[in-house]
Design an enzyme around this catalytic site. Sequence first.
Site, PDB file in Angstrom:
ATOM      1  N   CYS A  96      33.028 -52.693   5.740  1.00  0.00           N
ATOM      2  CA  CYS A  96      31.702 -53.015   6.261  1.00  0.00           C
ATOM      3  C   CYS A  96      31.289 -51.906   7.222  1.00  0.00           C
ATOM      4  CB  CYS A  96      31.720 -54.364   6.976  1.00  0.00           C
ATOM      5  SG  CYS A  96      30.102 -54.820   7.669  1.00  0.00           S
TER       6      CYS A  96
ATOM      7  N   CYS B 134      28.039 -59.026   2.088  1.00  0.00           N
ATOM      8  CA  CYS B 134      28.220 -58.199   3.277  1.00  0.00           C
ATOM      9  C   CYS B 134      27.989 -59.000   4.554  1.00  0.00           C
ATOM     10  CB  CYS B 134      27.298 -56.993   3.260  1.00  0.00           C
ATOM     11  SG  CYS B 134      27.690 -55.834   4.598  1.00  0.00           S
TER      12      CYS B 134
END
Length: 457
Positions: free
Chosen positions: A378, A199
């Site tokens: 995200c 991430c």
Amino acid sequence: MAAFLVTHRRALLNSRSLVTRVRWGSTDSKDKYRIVVVGAGSGGLSVANQIYNRFRAAGTPLNKDDIAIIDAAEHHFYQPGWTLVGAGLKQKSETRRPLVSLIPDHLVHIPENVKSFSPSSASVTTESGRSISYESLIIATGMKINWENIPGLPKALADPSSGVSSIYSYATCDKVWSDIDALRSGKAIFTQPAGVIKCAGAPQKIMWMAYDRYQKTGRGDQISIDFYTGMPTMFSVKKYSDELEKLRIARGVGGFFQHNLVSIDSRNHKATFKKPDGSTADAEYTLLHVSPPMGPLDVVKNSSLADEAGWVSVDKMTMRHTKPEYGNVWAIGDCSSLPTSKTAAAITAQAPILTENLFSVITTGKVADANYDGYTSCPLLTGYGQLMLAEFKYGLEPKESLANYFGDQSTPRRFARRIFYHLKKDLFPWAYWNYHIKGTWFGSHGWLRPKFPSSTP
């Protein structure tokens, strides 16, 4: 929240006892399975359950001992939740559950780790020396966090008074909130390494949450914030990067690009960064949040299944191994060579496609018309009650699933930012524990399994 508590309670009541489950898994002595899944993380649990469900839906159910999942971990973690812990929004205990409590009856759990892969003999060897054969193999081992690659970091993280913390582990994510909340004045530095990480938006998510915390508590004028990143921009996708850069400037956050953290002197509160020309720059800090470098696990990197970078080499559309002789090998998630961001959201898109292709190969001998376009997401927190929902695919091209309802997701309106925020804070964790790891959550498709051109029911 009420719905979550009811569902959670029902799941606990319906589950088998941990004692029974441990005894059942540890005494299994079968050494060959139709399908072996290595890794019981976000990708492994989800795809193992989806495969079982897919065969059942087609009227050709697998036996309860046809799929084995190999993982010695004691706990399973909802890693996206660690940012919420670091922001003071959740307790870290909410992000962890005993692994054995999450493995259903139709999956055989082998509580060991794989020591080596032998694709030429269609087998793996565990750390105890046990050889396990398979007809199809799915690698879902995740990736390795290289804490030790930054001298001084492990020591600093272990020191409760160092001011150094990280959201990238269960052990340290609560220290992030402790450090952020305790800071009254000084300099707060947030880092992001060069290269591939889990991430890639997370290093600045926690920075924005700290910034907003300081503003809301009247400390904004006493604390300066700098973002040191080994990357050349705020984000890989230009559309979102441009908006984040505007936000950085508007909020007065310092930006130091292509500055890669290489060492920490916690005694003197000094961090050293390497620049592209090979020179270094030192920065003093009061608070330092570190996103460490990451890479493939050694067991994958040292195998014949890996590409030059150490990831499992798979076709980016089908997730099947690139070598024809290893056509019964697949990979999903962080361990794979898929050229997209490594996120839980990416796995929600990958799992049904891998499932469909593997099902088709087993039943027809060829892959299905199921292609992965690189979708990932995200949910980028920019403060309390606000979030930028970045969604994109291969080529770093935006692929926004909610833009038709809420407008441009890079510059969401206030009410949309609030809705996106609660998706991250409340809906996604609930969906993860109750549906995703059970193979019944498909990301942007919700509870509806995606349909493919050549799919059978």
